[in-house]
Design an enzyme around this catalytic site. Sequence first.
Site, PDB file in Angstrom:
ATOM      1  N   HIS A   1      -8.271  -4.783  -0.071  1.00  0.00           N
ATOM      2  CA  HIS A   1      -7.084  -3.962   0.269  1.00  0.00           C
ATOM      3  C   HIS A   1      -6.590  -4.570   1.510  1.00  0.00           C
ATOM      4  O   HIS A   1      -7.356  -4.396   2.387  1.00  0.00           O
ATOM      5  CB  HIS A   1      -7.519  -2.453   0.067  1.00  0.00           C
ATOM      6  CG  HIS A   1      -6.132  -1.757   0.232  1.00  0.00           C
ATOM      7  ND1 HIS A   1      -5.313  -1.536  -0.704  1.00  0.00           N
ATOM      8  CD2 HIS A   1      -5.541  -1.023   1.308  1.00  0.00           C
ATOM      9  CE1 HIS A   1      -4.231  -0.890  -0.426  1.00  0.00           C
ATOM     10  NE2 HIS A   1      -4.164  -0.643   1.384  1.00  0.00           N
TER      11      HIS A   1
ATOM     12  N   ASP B   1     -10.114  -3.936  -4.526  1.00  0.00           N
ATOM     13  CA  ASP B   1      -9.373  -2.839  -3.926  1.00  0.00           C
ATOM     14  C   ASP B   1      -9.477  -1.334  -4.895  1.00  0.00           C
ATOM     15  O   ASP B   1      -9.279  -1.698  -6.215  1.00  0.00           O
ATOM     16  CB  ASP B   1      -7.784  -3.316  -4.010  1.00  0.00           C
ATOM     17  CG  ASP B   1      -6.919  -2.294  -3.303  1.00  0.00           C
ATOM     18  OD1 ASP B   1      -7.340  -1.186  -2.941  1.00  0.00           O
ATOM     19  OD2 ASP B   1      -5.663  -2.698  -3.200  1.00  0.00           O
TER      20      ASP B   1
ATOM     21  N   SER C   1       0.710  -1.038  -0.079  1.00  0.00           N
ATOM     22  CA  SER C   1       0.109  -0.044   0.026  1.00  0.00           C
ATOM     23  C   SER C   1       0.714   1.134  -0.099  1.00  0.00           C
ATOM     24  O   SER C   1       1.774   1.471  -0.957  1.00  0.00           O
ATOM     25  CB  SER C   1      -1.007  -0.051   1.093  1.00  0.00           C
ATOM     26  OG  SER C   1      -2.032   0.763   1.080  1.00  0.00           O
TER      27      SER C   1
END
Length: 309
Positions: A281, A251, A157
């Site tokens: 996610h 996501d 991320s």
Amino acid sequence: MLDPQAQALMTLLSEKGIPPVYTQTPAEARSSYRARRTFTQPDAPEVGRVQDLSFKHSGVDIAVRVYHPAGATQAMPALVYLHGGGWTIGDLDTHDVLCRSLCQQAHGVVVAVDYRMGPEHKFPAAYDDAVAAWQWVASQAAALGIDPARIAIGGDSAGGNLAAAACLGLRDLGLKPVLQLLIYPSTLMAPETASYQTNGQGYMLTRESMAWYSGNYLRGPQDAQDWRASPQLATSHAHLPPAFVLTAGFDPLRDEGLMYADALTQAGVSSQYICFERQIHGFITMGRVLQEANTAVALCAHALRTAWA
């Protein structure tokens, strides 16, 4: 179709009334993230040795945690790892299990970096720390028992964003990690992708949360156009390290990962892209409740072993 295990997790979080991150202060969000990890993360695997160290960079002490695999010898390959959490939350503890798993399964040293975060430390502090961390690991290779020719960089991320950007900065310094391991990376600070539109509500990471994270990190809208914040916008993606890019189908960041893998391929950089179509996610750290998370970790470890071979 959403993975039934992921659906069950989101239903449980909803029933427990977990407040959205953007309704909390950074301190509250950090505490909540740290507290929740034990519910979703697997038991911490044993590794050979763990060291808590720090290095000085621009007058600041940056903490790192160094994981050595069992049976480690001198000159082991290494991964510099940057945790996720929107440049605002997350720390060495929230990603301890993942780093241990990669250390054990890939059989290499993992150096986790406690980089500076927003809103206390605005862009480009985290980027600067990521570049400095890789350089420090390379410079301390002998002391850490690491082969300086086999040092990768990676993250999930926001950490994937920092790893991708750091590779661009290191390239411009004449330095090159052996792999960039990008787990559902953010590569555009102001995305208008299809996945941002379709997955921006109802799948853990929301548009409101992303705006909160980027607002904590960036000094202002102009920073979103800087390649150090949005590596997709770099003038050139040539001569970068090979990449292993992993995304999740539900996501909002999915398309950013795919676009970045494509940009690397078009620039002549070896790039592998895998999407876990049924996942959300943040899933890779949730191996206690999401079976596919453990498969994803194993794939990342395999990519590292291949790059280090």
